[in-house]
Design a protein around this motif. Structure first.
Motif, PDB file in Angstrom:
ATOM      1  N   VAL A 176       0.849  -1.189   0.000  1.00 21.05           N
ATOM      2  CA  VAL A 176       0.000   0.000   0.000  1.00 21.05           C
ATOM      3  C   VAL A 176       0.885   1.238   0.000  1.00 21.05           C
ATOM      4  O   VAL A 176       1.731   1.416   0.878  1.00 21.05           O
ATOM      5  N   GLU A 177       0.687   2.103  -1.000  1.00 21.19           N
ATOM      6  CA  GLU A 177       1.519   3.285  -1.192  1.00 21.19           C
ATOM      7  C   GLU A 177       0.637   4.496  -1.479  1.00 21.19           C
ATOM      8  O   GLU A 177      -0.580   4.371  -1.608  1.00 21.19           O
ATOM      9  N   SER A 178       1.277   5.670  -1.617  1.00 21.09           N
ATOM     10  CA  SER A 178       0.543   6.870  -1.996  1.00 21.09           C
ATOM     11  C   SER A 178       1.453   7.843  -2.720  1.00 21.09           C
ATOM     12  O   SER A 178       2.682   7.743  -2.651  1.00 21.09           O
ATOM     13  N   ALA A 179       0.842   8.795  -3.433  1.00 18.86           N
ATOM     14  CA  ALA A 179       1.572   9.838  -4.145  1.00 18.86           C
ATOM     15  C   ALA A 179       0.597  10.969  -4.428  1.00 18.86           C
ATOM     16  O   ALA A 179      -0.620  10.820  -4.258  1.00 18.86           O
ATOM     17  N   GLY A 180       1.135  12.105  -4.863  1.00 14.82           N
ATOM     18  CA  GLY A 180       0.297  13.261  -5.143  1.00 14.82           C
ATOM     19  C   GLY A 180       0.521  13.804  -6.540  1.00 14.82           C
ATOM     20  O   GLY A 180       1.643  13.817  -7.049  1.00 14.82           O
ATOM     21  N   THR A 181      -0.563  14.269  -7.183  1.00 17.88           N
ATOM     22  CA  THR A 181      -0.455  14.819  -8.533  1.00 17.88           C
ATOM     23  C   THR A 181       0.390  16.091  -8.549  1.00 17.88           C
ATOM     24  O   THR A 181       0.999  16.428  -9.566  1.00 17.88           O
ATOM     25  N   TRP A 182       0.404  16.812  -7.433  1.00 23.54           N
ATOM     26  CA  TRP A 182       1.329  17.917  -7.207  1.00 23.54           C
ATOM     27  C   TRP A 182       2.063  17.633  -5.898  1.00 23.54           C
ATOM     28  O   TRP A 182       2.131  18.455  -4.999  1.00 23.54           O
ATOM     29  N   GLY A 183       2.583  16.432  -5.795  1.00 21.04           N
ATOM     30  CA  GLY A 183       3.120  15.949  -4.529  1.00 21.04           C
ATOM     31  C   GLY A 183       4.286  16.772  -4.001  1.00 21.04           C
ATOM     32  O   GLY A 183       5.145  17.220  -4.761  1.00 21.04           O
ATOM     33  N   HIS A 184       4.278  16.983  -2.690  1.00 11.85           N
ATOM     34  CA  HIS A 184       5.378  17.670  -2.006  1.00 11.85           C
ATOM     35  C   HIS A 184       6.480  16.638  -1.758  1.00 11.85           C
ATOM     36  O   HIS A 184       6.533  16.001  -0.708  1.00 11.85           O
ATOM     37  N   GLU A 185       7.339  16.478  -2.742  1.00 18.19           N
ATOM     38  CA  GLU A 185       8.374  15.448  -2.699  1.00 18.19           C
ATOM     39  C   GLU A 185       9.246  15.602  -1.450  1.00 18.19           C
ATOM     40  O   GLU A 185       9.816  16.658  -1.193  1.00 18.19           O
ATOM     41  N   ARG A 218       5.460  12.038  -1.940  1.00 18.68           N
ATOM     42  CA  ARG A 218       5.983  11.724  -3.261  1.00 18.68           C
ATOM     43  C   ARG A 218       5.143  12.401  -4.337  1.00 18.68           C
ATOM     44  O   ARG A 218       3.930  12.509  -4.214  1.00 18.68           O
ATOM     45  N   GLU A 219       5.809  12.831  -5.400  1.00 20.93           N
ATOM     46  CA  GLU A 219       5.102  13.292  -6.584  1.00 20.93           C
ATOM     47  C   GLU A 219       4.760  12.087  -7.440  1.00 20.93           C
ATOM     48  O   GLU A 219       5.591  11.188  -7.618  1.00 20.93           O
ATOM     49  N   LEU A 220       3.545  12.061  -7.976  1.00 21.44           N
ATOM     50  CA  LEU A 220       3.093  10.937  -8.791  1.00 21.44           C
ATOM     51  C   LEU A 220       3.917  10.843 -10.069  1.00 21.44           C
ATOM     52  O   LEU A 220       4.022  11.805 -10.833  1.00 21.44           O
ATOM     53  N   LEU A 221       4.485   9.672 -10.301  1.00 25.04           N
ATOM     54  CA  LEU A 221       5.301   9.428 -11.485  1.00 25.04           C
ATOM     55  C   LEU A 221       4.699   8.294 -12.315  1.00 25.04           C
ATOM     56  O   LEU A 221       3.896   7.498 -11.813  1.00 25.04           O
ATOM     57  N   ASP A 222       5.115   8.223 -13.563  1.00 24.68           N
ATOM     58  CA  ASP A 222       4.650   7.153 -14.446  1.00 24.68           C
ATOM     59  C   ASP A 222       4.894   5.784 -13.831  1.00 24.68           C
ATOM     60  O   ASP A 222       4.037   4.902 -13.925  1.00 24.68           O
ATOM     61  N   HIS A 259       4.885   4.822 -10.810  1.00 23.27           N
ATOM     62  CA  HIS A 259       3.916   4.482  -9.769  1.00 23.27           C
ATOM     63  C   HIS A 259       2.638   3.915 -10.389  1.00 23.27           C
ATOM     64  O   HIS A 259       2.065   2.941  -9.880  1.00 23.27           O
ATOM     65  N   VAL A 260       2.183   4.543 -11.471  1.00 17.49           N
ATOM     66  CA  VAL A 260       0.960   4.081 -12.142  1.00 17.49           C
ATOM     67  C   VAL A 260       1.207   2.747 -12.832  1.00 17.49           C
ATOM     68  O   VAL A 260       0.362   1.840 -12.782  1.00 17.49           O
ATOM     69  N   ILE A 261       2.357   2.601 -13.456  1.00 15.75           N
ATOM     70  CA  ILE A 261       2.684   1.353 -14.146  1.00 15.75           C
ATOM     71  C   ILE A 261       2.655   0.171 -13.187  1.00 15.75           C
ATOM     72  O   ILE A 261       2.122  -0.904 -13.504  1.00 15.75           O
ATOM     73  N   MET A 262       3.215   0.357 -12.001  1.00 16.56           N
ATOM     74  CA  MET A 262       3.352  -0.740 -11.054  1.00 16.56           C
ATOM     75  C   MET A 262       2.079  -1.013 -10.254  1.00 16.56           C
ATOM     76  O   MET A 262       1.936  -2.073  -9.655  1.00 16.56           O
ATOM     77  N   ALA A 263       1.142  -0.055 -10.226  1.00 17.48           N
ATOM     78  CA  ALA A 263      -0.056  -0.193  -9.391  1.00 17.48           C
ATOM     79  C   ALA A 263      -1.065  -1.157 -10.014  1.00 17.48           C
ATOM     80  O   ALA A 263      -1.347  -1.098 -11.207  1.00 17.48           O
ATOM     81  N   ASP A 264      -1.621  -2.014  -9.168  1.00 12.72           N
ATOM     82  CA  ASP A 264      -2.713  -2.905  -9.586  1.00 12.72           C
ATOM     83  C   ASP A 264      -4.076  -2.269  -9.341  1.00 12.72           C
ATOM     84  O   ASP A 264      -5.061  -2.643  -9.983  1.00 12.72           O
ATOM     85  N   LEU A 265      -4.116  -1.324  -8.411  1.00 14.27           N
ATOM     86  CA  LEU A 265      -5.341  -0.602  -8.096  1.00 14.27           C
ATOM     87  C   LEU A 265      -4.943   0.805  -7.681  1.00 14.27           C
ATOM     88  O   LEU A 265      -4.100   0.981  -6.796  1.00 14.27           O
ATOM     89  N   VAL A 266      -5.537   1.806  -8.349  1.00 14.59           N
ATOM     90  CA  VAL A 266      -5.301   3.201  -7.991  1.00 14.59           C
ATOM     91  C   VAL A 266      -6.604   3.771  -7.451  1.00 14.59           C
ATOM     92  O   VAL A 266      -7.637   3.732  -8.133  1.00 14.59           O
ATOM     93  N   ALA A 293      -9.009  11.408 -13.284  1.00 17.42           N
ATOM     94  CA  ALA A 293      -8.788  11.799 -14.678  1.00 17.42           C
ATOM     95  C   ALA A 293      -7.308  12.021 -14.962  1.00 17.42           C
ATOM     96  O   ALA A 293      -6.807  11.646 -16.032  1.00 17.42           O
ATOM     97  N   GLN A 294      -6.602  12.610 -14.014  1.00 24.06           N
ATOM     98  CA  GLN A 294      -5.168  12.852 -14.214  1.00 24.06           C
ATOM     99  C   GLN A 294      -4.390  11.545 -14.293  1.00 24.06           C
ATOM    100  O   GLN A 294      -3.489  11.399 -15.124  1.00 24.06           O
ATOM    101  N   VAL A 295      -4.732  10.589 -13.445  1.00 22.96           N
ATOM    102  CA  VAL A 295      -4.048   9.295 -13.486  1.00 22.96           C
ATOM    103  C   VAL A 295      -4.320   8.601 -14.819  1.00 22.96           C
ATOM    104  O   VAL A 295      -3.395   8.105 -15.475  1.00 22.96           O
ATOM    105  N   ILE A 296      -5.576   8.575 -15.236  1.00 22.88           N
ATOM    106  CA  ILE A 296      -5.927   7.898 -16.480  1.00 22.88           C
ATOM    107  C   ILE A 296      -5.264   8.570 -17.676  1.00 22.88           C
ATOM    108  O   ILE A 296      -4.835   7.906 -18.625  1.00 22.88           O
ATOM    109  N   SER A 297      -5.133   9.908 -17.621  1.00 22.26           N
ATOM    110  CA  SER A 297      -4.513  10.639 -18.736  1.00 22.26           C
ATOM    111  C   SER A 297      -3.036  10.310 -18.891  1.00 22.26           C
ATOM    112  O   SER A 297      -2.455  10.563 -19.956  1.00 22.26           O
ATOM    113  N   MET A 298      -2.419   9.738 -17.850  1.00 25.26           N
ATOM    114  CA  MET A 298      -1.007   9.349 -17.937  1.00 25.26           C
ATOM    115  C   MET A 298      -0.807   8.113 -18.812  1.00 25.26           C
ATOM    116  O   MET A 298       0.316   7.772 -19.182  1.00 25.26           O
ATOM    117  N   GLY A 299      -1.905   7.423 -19.111  1.00 25.19           N
ATOM    118  CA  GLY A 299      -1.834   6.239 -19.959  1.00 25.19           C
ATOM    119  C   GLY A 299      -1.555   4.989 -19.162  1.00 25.19           C
ATOM    120  O   GLY A 299      -2.091   4.804 -18.066  1.00 25.19           O
TER     121      GLY A 299
END
Length: 225
Positions: free
Chosen positions: A67-76, A101-105, A107-114, A123-129
């Motif tokens: 279980v992890e987390s990140a932010g679309t404008w994350g305070h790294e 953490r700032e959300l990076l590609d 993080h999305v690639i490795m996630a099984d559930l966001v 919408a921002q996560v999905i727009s990352m592809g």
């Protein structure tokens, strides 16, 4: 017209993708990624409460669940907000070692559930592809879908948390579009950043209420009264 059956529409390529990571390593884990804006309030609360409630049900956070987390404008590199820590402490959850953490590609690639705080985050996560659409939900949206899934259709816990979690996400994705939110705001967890502790507590209670059926479905173990 009837709702689609859980798990239908998954091709052989998708099943293979479930077994291996993008980098070709065996997948013996299931990663949940919580996303908010700054990764200092909502997503840290959701991340640490998820860990806490799973450990309460199973006695330990394990079985391949990450279980992890990140932010679309994350305070790294930032700590979580003090009021977020206070809310977590009231639930008995561990706040130690958290780093924003700032959300990076990756993080999305490795996630099984966001699971996101709002529809904008989703919408921002999905727009990352990265084929994220079928595994990205707002937290409250996912809760609504999970409530409609018959637990008997999921693999038993004896098969492992990973198998059960993957089946849960497939079932929820199959139901999306059939169980709509009653209002646009129903799927939102509002930002408590800069708010006093009582408002943070109300957000913590919202997140707790939304997480409870999700953790119960993941673990097959109901809340201990």
């Amino acid at each position: 017209m009837t709702a689609p059956e859980a798990g239908r529409g998954i091709g052989n390529g998708d099943r293979e993708a479930e077994r291996t990571t993008t980098f070709g390593f065996p997948r013996d884990s299931f990663r949940i990624l919580h996303v908010s804006t700054g990764n200092v309030c909502r997503s840290p609360i959701t991340e640490r409460l998820t860990r806490h409630f799973v450990a309460e049900r199973l006695g330990v956070l394990g079985g391949g669940l990450i279980v992890e987390s990140a932010g679309t404008w994350g305070h790294e590199g930032a700590p979580m907000e003090a009021n977020a820590e206070a809310v977590l402490a009231e639930f008995g959850a561990d706040t130690s070692g958290f780093v924003g953490r700032e959300l990076l590609d990756e993080h999305v690639i490795m996630a099984d559930l966001v699971l996101t705080a709002t529809r904008d985050h989703r919408a921002q996560v999905i727009s990352m592809g990265h084929s994220a659409g079928l595994r990205t939900f707002t937290l409250k949206e996912f809760t609504r879908l999970v409530r409609a899934i018959d637990p008997a259709t999921l693999p038993p816990l004896e098969d492992g948390v990973v198998a059960r979690a993957r089946a849960l996400v497939r079932a929820a994705a199959a139901l999306r579009g059939w169980l709509l939110a009653p209002t646009a705001e129903a799927d939102e967890v509002f930002d408590p950043y800069g708010a006093p502790l009582p408002f943070f507590r109300s957000i913590g209670d919202e997140i707790h209420e939304a997480l409870d059926p999700v953790v119960t479905a993941l673990t097959g173990v109901p809340t201990r009264m």
